[in-house]
Design an enzyme around this catalytic site. Structure first.
Site, mmCIF file in Angstrom:
data_model
loop_
_atom_site.group_PDB
_atom_site.id
_atom_site.type_symbol
_atom_site.label_atom_id
_atom_site.label_comp_id
_atom_site.label_asym_id
_atom_site.label_seq_id
_atom_site.Cartn_x
_atom_site.Cartn_y
_atom_site.Cartn_z
ATOM 1 N N TYR A 158 -3.736 5.451 -5.938
ATOM 2 C CA TYR A 158 -2.483 4.824 -5.133
ATOM 3 C C TYR A 158 -2.713 3.520 -4.583
ATOM 4 O O TYR A 158 -3.918 3.061 -3.996
ATOM 5 C CB TYR A 158 -1.888 5.887 -3.857
ATOM 6 C CG TYR A 158 -0.989 7.280 -4.359
ATOM 7 C CD1 TYR A 158 0.072 6.772 -4.592
ATOM 8 C CD2 TYR A 158 -1.673 8.266 -4.625
ATOM 9 C CE1 TYR A 158 0.864 7.920 -5.130
ATOM 10 C CE2 TYR A 158 -0.815 9.418 -5.178
ATOM 11 C CZ TYR A 158 0.280 9.214 -5.286
ATOM 12 O OH TYR A 158 1.141 10.284 -5.799
ATOM 13 N N ASP A 189 7.128 10.867 -3.125
ATOM 14 C CA ASP A 189 8.236 11.126 -2.191
ATOM 15 C C ASP A 189 9.493 10.204 -2.488
ATOM 16 O O ASP A 189 9.279 8.974 -3.020
ATOM 17 C CB ASP A 189 7.730 11.096 -1.060
ATOM 18 C CG ASP A 189 6.852 12.028 -0.624
ATOM 19 O OD1 ASP A 189 6.749 13.478 -0.944
ATOM 20 O OD2 ASP A 189 5.855 11.868 0.315
ATOM 21 N N ARG A 243 0.522 7.056 3.185
ATOM 22 C CA ARG A 243 1.151 6.668 4.161
ATOM 23 C C ARG A 243 0.844 6.681 5.674
ATOM 24 O O ARG A 243 0.890 5.587 6.309
ATOM 25 C CB ARG A 243 2.853 6.705 3.705
ATOM 26 C CG ARG A 243 3.320 6.458 2.508
ATOM 27 C CD ARG A 243 4.379 7.046 2.186
ATOM 28 N NE ARG A 243 5.655 6.814 3.195
ATOM 29 C CZ ARG A 243 6.705 7.466 3.669
ATOM 30 N NH1 ARG A 243 7.019 8.388 2.859
ATOM 31 N NH2 ARG A 243 7.743 7.298 4.457
ATOM 32 N N ARG A 255 3.808 14.227 -7.312
ATOM 33 C CA ARG A 255 5.322 14.546 -7.024
ATOM 34 C C ARG A 255 5.646 13.446 -5.902
ATOM 35 O O ARG A 255 5.525 13.708 -4.705
ATOM 36 C CB ARG A 255 5.507 15.836 -6.260
ATOM 37 C CG ARG A 255 5.632 17.115 -7.491
ATOM 38 C CD ARG A 255 5.687 18.328 -6.742
ATOM 39 N NE ARG A 255 5.470 19.448 -7.871
ATOM 40 C CZ ARG A 255 5.685 20.736 -7.619
ATOM 41 N NH1 ARG A 255 5.662 21.039 -6.262
ATOM 42 N NH2 ARG A 255 5.505 21.553 -8.380
#
Length: 250
Positions: free
Chosen positions: A115, A57, A203, A55
């Protein structure tokens, strides 16, 4: 109990998340899931629900998001791919489609996710990469950032590196790989592979690594974050625009 005659279709999806409020459908907001479900509904006439592996962002992109949905459509996966793409905006593309066993679930069956975070490290910004990187103009100690990245590997409680707040769910994750790669072009690529990620975890990690690189946090304090479990001690949250879901492993 799943209805008989349904085919389970697995999709490989790429998208530019700039103009979307994330993957998950939200009322009155544009989302990747919402746009995909609307497109598939126009083709099949079915009220389908698509399951995504991650999911992502708001503002986060995907190079290889994986999703699946069930349909009674007689169209082949290749025909579905072409038809869905014809109903999608230019910033979302189905790269591949295939029929998979009924029990396959894009999120529950995922073993690892990878990622990629892109930092543009130079003294002037890029009009080309402004939507897909974080421009960092400060001087950075790259070797120190790499040493900090090495500390992330292994199984840890990542409470210090998430913006979820208090939760009854486990904040323990296993990091298999965390690499910072310096390119001659001025780009810094941070790639991280884990069995799962907390909300905005990558992040926050990147924002904290930049603090280390700037000399505003030493290695001892960075290491302490993995034991202290306090978000306020970590660095800022890096902008969403530099983050990409690169791969999902099954």
């Amino acid at each position: 109990m799943r209805e008989k005659g349904l085919k389970n279709i697995r999709l490989l999806i790429q998208y530019d998340g700039t103009d979307y409020a994330g993957w998950q459908r939200q009322r009155n907001l544009p989302t990747i899931q919402g746009v995909l479900e609307d497109a598939i509904r126009k083709i099949t006439g079915e009220d389908i629900h698509i399951h995504g592996a991650g999911r992502t962002d708001a503002g986060v992109h995907a190079i290889a998001q994986v999703a699946n949905f069930y349909t009674k459509s007689a169209l082949t996966p290749h025909e579905l791919k072409r038809a869905i793409n014809a109903h999608l905006p230019e910033d979302i593309v189905i790269a591949a489609a295939e029929e998979v066993p009924p029990e396959f679930h894009a999120r529950k069956d995922a073993k690892r996710k990878v990622y990629l975070y892109v930092i543009l490290h130079r003294d002037f910004p890029s009009p080309i990469w402004r939507r897909y990187s974080w421009w960092v103009r400060w001087s950075l100690d790259i070797d120190l950032m790499k040493k900090a990245s090495d500390l992330l590997r292994g199984t840890h409680d990542f409470s210090s590196f998430t913006n979820t707040g208090r939760s009854s769910l486990s904040t323990v994750r296993t990091i298999y790989r965390a690499e910072l790669i310096q390119k001659k072009s001025g780009f810094l690529l941070f790639e991280i592979e884990a069995d799962g990620f907390l909300k905005q975890m990558v992040r926050v990690i990147v924002g904290t690594l930049v603090e280390v690189g700037r000399g505003r946090m030493d290695i001892d304090r960075f290491s302490l974050l993995l034991r202290k479990k306090e978000r306020r001690l970590a660095g800022p949250t890096a902008p969403a625009r530099g983050l990409f879901l690169k791969e999902v492993k099954y």
